[in-house]
Design a protein around this motif. Structure first.
Motif, mmCIF file in Angstrom:
data_model
loop_
_atom_site.group_PDB
_atom_site.id
_atom_site.type_symbol
_atom_site.label_atom_id
_atom_site.label_comp_id
_atom_site.label_asym_id
_atom_site.label_seq_id
_atom_site.Cartn_x
_atom_site.Cartn_y
_atom_site.Cartn_z
ATOM 1 N N VAL A 348 47.627 1.148 -9.416
ATOM 2 C CA VAL A 348 46.399 0.602 -8.820
ATOM 3 C C VAL A 348 45.947 1.402 -7.606
ATOM 4 O O VAL A 348 44.759 1.695 -7.440
ATOM 5 N N ASN A 349 46.902 1.806 -6.756
ATOM 6 C CA ASN A 349 46.507 2.491 -5.522
ATOM 7 C C ASN A 349 45.950 3.896 -5.770
ATOM 8 O O ASN A 349 45.308 4.480 -4.890
ATOM 9 N N ARG A 350 46.156 4.441 -6.965
ATOM 10 C CA ARG A 350 45.653 5.783 -7.265
ATOM 11 C C ARG A 350 44.374 5.755 -8.112
ATOM 12 O O ARG A 350 43.764 6.803 -8.319
ATOM 13 N N GLN A 351 43.993 4.581 -8.574
ATOM 14 C CA GLN A 351 42.849 4.507 -9.478
ATOM 15 C C GLN A 351 41.557 4.916 -8.777
ATOM 16 O O GLN A 351 41.276 4.502 -7.649
ATOM 17 N N GLY A 352 40.804 5.778 -9.464
ATOM 18 C CA GLY A 352 39.548 6.270 -8.918
ATOM 19 C C GLY A 352 39.717 7.324 -7.856
ATOM 20 O O GLY A 352 38.731 7.718 -7.221
ATOM 21 N N ARG A 353 40.947 7.829 -7.689
ATOM 22 C CA ARG A 353 41.212 8.780 -6.613
ATOM 23 C C ARG A 353 42.066 9.937 -7.142
ATOM 24 O O ARG A 353 42.800 9.790 -8.128
ATOM 25 N N VAL A 354 41.956 11.072 -6.466
ATOM 26 C CA VAL A 354 42.711 12.273 -6.838
ATOM 27 C C VAL A 354 43.332 12.858 -5.574
ATOM 28 O O VAL A 354 42.655 13.017 -4.546
ATOM 29 N N GLN A 355 44.614 13.166 -5.655
ATOM 30 C CA GLN A 355 45.328 13.750 -4.522
ATOM 31 C C GLN A 355 45.403 15.269 -4.708
ATOM 32 O O GLN A 355 45.807 15.759 -5.760
ATOM 33 N N LEU A 356 44.989 16.003 -3.700
ATOM 34 C CA LEU A 356 45.123 17.458 -3.692
ATOM 35 C C LEU A 356 46.209 17.849 -2.706
ATOM 36 O O LEU A 356 46.225 17.369 -1.564
ATOM 37 N N ILE A 357 47.128 18.706 -3.150
ATOM 38 C CA ILE A 357 48.229 19.175 -2.299
ATOM 39 C C ILE A 357 48.179 20.687 -2.254
ATOM 40 O O ILE A 357 48.257 21.357 -3.291
ATOM 41 N N ASP A 358 48.051 21.221 -1.056
ATOM 42 C CA ASP A 358 48.047 22.676 -0.886
ATOM 43 C C ASP A 358 49.450 23.130 -0.510
ATOM 44 O O ASP A 358 49.829 23.133 0.659
ATOM 45 N N ALA A 359 50.223 23.501 -1.530
ATOM 46 C CA ALA A 359 51.596 23.960 -1.300
ATOM 47 C C ALA A 359 51.683 25.480 -1.374
ATOM 48 O O ALA A 359 52.697 26.032 -1.807
ATOM 49 N N SER A 360 50.612 26.151 -0.968
ATOM 50 C CA SER A 360 50.586 27.612 -1.048
ATOM 51 C C SER A 360 51.051 28.285 0.237
ATOM 52 O O SER A 360 51.267 29.496 0.267
ATOM 53 N N GLY A 361 51.182 27.505 1.312
ATOM 54 C CA GLY A 361 51.536 28.088 2.598
ATOM 55 C C GLY A 361 53.005 28.479 2.726
ATOM 56 O O GLY A 361 53.843 28.147 1.879
ATOM 57 N N GLY A 400 51.504 14.133 9.790
ATOM 58 C CA GLY A 400 51.238 15.545 10.049
ATOM 59 C C GLY A 400 50.942 16.361 8.809
ATOM 60 O O GLY A 400 51.018 17.584 8.848
ATOM 61 N N GLU A 401 50.582 15.701 7.706
ATOM 62 C CA GLU A 401 50.341 16.430 6.465
ATOM 63 C C GLU A 401 48.853 16.683 6.218
ATOM 64 O O GLU A 401 48.450 16.982 5.101
ATOM 65 N N SER A 402 48.009 16.572 7.234
ATOM 66 C CA SER A 402 46.569 16.689 7.024
ATOM 67 C C SER A 402 46.158 18.061 6.520
ATOM 68 O O SER A 402 45.115 18.207 5.875
ATOM 69 N N ASP A 403 46.979 19.070 6.811
ATOM 70 C CA ASP A 403 46.618 20.417 6.368
ATOM 71 C C ASP A 403 47.105 20.729 4.956
ATOM 72 O O ASP A 403 46.782 21.780 4.404
ATOM 73 N N VAL A 404 47.892 19.846 4.346
ATOM 74 C CA VAL A 404 48.427 20.123 3.011
ATOM 75 C C VAL A 404 48.154 19.021 1.996
ATOM 76 O O VAL A 404 48.312 19.248 0.799
ATOM 77 N N ALA A 405 47.761 17.835 2.414
ATOM 78 C CA ALA A 405 47.561 16.732 1.468
ATOM 79 C C ALA A 405 46.294 15.956 1.815
ATOM 80 O O ALA A 405 46.134 15.493 2.948
ATOM 81 N N LYS A 406 45.412 15.826 0.832
ATOM 82 C CA LYS A 406 44.177 15.076 1.035
ATOM 83 C C LYS A 406 43.853 14.302 -0.233
ATOM 84 O O LYS A 406 44.116 14.766 -1.347
ATOM 85 N N ILE A 407 43.283 13.119 -0.054
ATOM 86 C CA ILE A 407 42.939 12.256 -1.182
ATOM 87 C C ILE A 407 41.420 12.085 -1.234
ATOM 88 O O ILE A 407 40.778 11.844 -0.203
ATOM 89 N N PHE A 408 40.866 12.212 -2.434
ATOM 90 C CA PHE A 408 39.420 12.130 -2.619
ATOM 91 C C PHE A 408 39.088 11.119 -3.705
ATOM 92 O O PHE A 408 39.871 10.882 -4.620
ATOM 93 N N ASP A 409 37.901 10.530 -3.580
ATOM 94 C CA ASP A 409 37.365 9.750 -4.680
ATOM 95 C C ASP A 409 36.972 10.715 -5.798
ATOM 96 O O ASP A 409 36.575 11.858 -5.533
ATOM 97 N N VAL A 410 37.042 10.253 -7.033
ATOM 98 C CA VAL A 410 36.662 11.095 -8.165
ATOM 99 C C VAL A 410 35.248 11.631 -7.987
ATOM 100 O O VAL A 410 34.963 12.808 -8.264
ATOM 101 N N ALA A 411 34.351 10.790 -7.502
ATOM 102 C CA ALA A 411 32.946 11.192 -7.359
ATOM 103 C C ALA A 411 32.751 12.308 -6.345
ATOM 104 O O ALA A 411 31.715 12.990 -6.360
ATOM 105 N N ASP A 412 33.740 12.524 -5.460
ATOM 106 C CA ASP A 412 33.620 13.588 -4.465
ATOM 107 C C ASP A 412 33.550 14.969 -5.103
ATOM 108 O O ASP A 412 33.066 15.924 -4.480
#
Length: 609
Positions: A348-361, A400-412
């Motif tokens: 339920v907490n992930r519905q309509g949302r997508v998590q992006l993780i930048d693990a390239s650093g 402190g994960e603001s530079d590597v993890a962000k959550i967006f609505d699908v519509a974003d």
């Protein structure tokens, strides 16, 4: 006795899960003790007396008899055989995992020599472990208990590394779990290795199919709990396009490619659609982990095949997370790659949302002591655990994960591409330059010489002035034609207007027969309006202040929802995780330039000497 009956009897006599036998009188040790001159014939006897499931691997996929003949003709068969006999390849000495590394290192070396396509053969083990850990990260309750069966599938299984490591992870979590492995592979040698591994580990080798997954689905109508894959990057599907497009056109969403087909040069999104078609509809659902390059994230504009596929996945709310990996992870390419995680049973907490993780650093990789082809970096265990922690916790900048993890609505990730028009403004003038342009207009070229002369005489009789109104020029042209008794058809009239006109922002607006402004195609522009914005508000805010005479072409609509503007989706990691890198100081650049100038001067002296 037919082969099937014999197989059933002998497999029963062997017992256990391993279904392999050999009817030859030879063993590997006995072969070594035979006359070297008979080695070729004895080896052929040994290989061809295996059970059919193994014989298929040796003869059809590895072409062992052909290879043995080449070694014999070259006079080196005995030497090669002796060297192999000296190597201890027993499972007690070399595990299946280590054997896989050996095989893939050989494949890597040969792929470099033959310039194989990037990412076509295999995936580094730490990348596979990361995908597997992400797939089962939040499945604790589903995997706990007895009597649990999980089916795992890889549509481009290669040597079976992803399947084997997934089974290992599931067994480590719950030793009583039953894991059934399925796969399909196009490369004959890789298929042979994977099928061999299934044989010796007690799995059903018939569940590993040979052939092209996209054109021939060997596991049609099968559904799986876990699916993971590393399909080839940037490999075209031109050879199979007829079958794929036929399925897409005739079956639509009843087939595998109903959402659309990507450009012919890259089939990654075809593999992903294929996997989605095999998601289970029961309570457990399915989870998908696939590693791809950056192309599926943003290639293709609104209404393109790629965009429509992304739209379908996102609007169905299947995309759970995307993880950007470090560069230089793969053996024969250094490009950026991404792990996509999809499921049809989002919590339920992930519905309509997508998590992006930048693990390239740098936090998520370390340099290898010795490079393996293009592979210069690896993901250490602690970094892998860190990525899984961020994903499992559905972090959105917390801790402190603001530079590597962000959550967006699908519509974003969606936008509407609206067509913005501006009015056509033309002036008209009879000049030598513009009359010369008329001479190259096709309708005018087709006229007889006498007709051309008559029209030119009419044009030279027009007032020697610049007309800033098309209506006024057309009126003057019509009056002069009538006065001279010259008649022209519509195509010639259009040619005259085209040749004698030039765009002029100070001229009057050209209108159609209904009095509406005509659009200037050269000034046409397309604006990308975020889905969450109303396009009318966007135009008033972002367009009208700069071009007050602009308007939106409301006939330019989306084919699916019929609304103004075509819907598109893209996921731009650089936009969401942009990091400003200040330019180097000028002093440092100047110093480097002076060094280079000195080196060039020295080289020039050597040439001139």
């Amino acid at each position: 006795m037919d082969d099937a009956t014999r197989d059933m009897i002998l497999f029963g006599a062997i017992g256990g899960n391993v279904k392999v036998y050999n009817l030859s009188r030879f063993t590997f040790d006995r072969l070594r003790g035979q006359d070297a001159r008979q080695l070729h014939d004895n080896l052929v006897d040994y290989i061809t007396k295996f059970s059919g499931n193994v014989r298929d691997i040796f003869l059809d996929k590895f072409l062992f008899t052909d290879q043995l003949k080449r070694l014999k003709d070259g006079g080196i068969l005995w030497n090669v055989f002796e060297r192999f006999c000296e190597i201890d390849l027993h499972p007690d000495s070399i595990s299946n995992l280590e054997m896989g590394y050996l095989f893939e290192e050989l494949i890597r070396r040969f792929s470099e020599i033959s310039n194989e396509t990037a990412g076509e053969h295999f995936t580094p083990r730490e990348v596979i472990r990361l995908i597997v850990d992400l797939l089962i990260a939040n499945d604790d309750t589903k995997l706990t208990g007895r009597g649990i069966i999980r089916q795992v599938y890889d549509p481009a299984c290669g040597t079976g590394g992803m399947l084997a490591l997934t089974e290992g992870a599931l067994k480590d979590f719950n030793s009583s779990i039953r894991v059934e492995l399925f796969g399909q592979e196009l490369n004959g040698e890789s298929f042979g290795i994977c099928k061999s591994d299934m044989l010796v580990t007690g799995h059903d080798p018939e569940q590993i199919a040979f052939g092209n997954t996209l054109s021939h689905d060997a596991h049609k109508d099968k559904k799986f709990h876990y699916m993971l894959s590393n399909p080839p990057y940037g490999v075209d599907w031109k050879k199979y396009q007829d079958k794929i497009k036929a399925e897409a056109d005739t079956m639509g969403f009843d087939g595998r490619f109903g959402a659309g087909t990507p450009r012919i040069s890259d089939g990654q999104l075809l593999f992903l659609q294929h996997m989605i078609s095999k998601m289970r509809d029961d309570e457990a659902g399915s989870r998908i982990g696939i590693v791809m390059n950056g192309s599926p994230l943003f290639t293709g504009g609104a209404a393109s095949g790629e965009s429509e596929i992304r739209r379908w996945m996102l609007e169905k709310d299947w995309v759970e997370a995307i993880v950007a990996l470090p560069t230089d992870l793969f053996y024969n390419t250094g490009i950026q790659t991404y792990v996509w995680l999809l499921t049809n049973r989002k919590p339920v907490n992930r519905q309509g949302r997508v998590q992006l993780i930048d693990a390239s650093g740098e936090r998520f990789w370390k340099s290898m002591r010795k490079s393996l082809g293009s592979k210069r970096r690896e993901i250490p265990d602690e970094a892998r655990a860190d990525i899984v922690r961020i994903y499992a916790g559905f972090l959105n900048g917390e801790s402190g994960e603001s530079d590597v993890a962000k959550i967006f609505d699908v519509a974003d990730f969606g936008y509407r591409e609206i067509r913005v028009e501006r009015p056509l403004r033309l002036n008209f003038l009879v000049s030598q330059e513009r009359i010369a342009r008329l001479g190259s207009e096709k309708p005018f070229e087709k006229l007889e010489d006498q007709e051309k002369e008559e029209i030119l005489d009419v044009l030279m009789a027009l007032p020697d002035q610049i007309f800033t109104s098309r209506d006024a020029f057309e009126k003057a042209l019509s009056e002069t034609l009538k006065a001279e008794g010259v008649k022209i058809g519509t195509p010639v009239r259009k040619a005259i207007l085209s040749a004698l006109s030039e765009r002029d922002e100070d001229a009057d607006i050209c209108t159609d027969k209904n009095g509406n402004p005509e659009p200037d195609t050269e000034l046409r522009n397309h604006e990308l309006v975020p889905l969450k914005d109303d396009w009318r508000d966007y135009v008033e805010r972002e367009v009208k202040p700069f071009v007050p005479d602009a308007w939106v072409d409301e006939s330019y609509c989306d084919a699916r929802d019929g609304e103004v503007g075509r819907v598109g989706y893209e996921i731009n990691f650089n936009r969401y995780f942009y990091r400003y890198v200040p330019p180097r100081p000028l002093e440092e650049i100047d110093a480097e330039l002076r060094i280079l100038e000195a080196e060039i001067a020295g080289l020039l002296k050597e040439v001139a000497a």
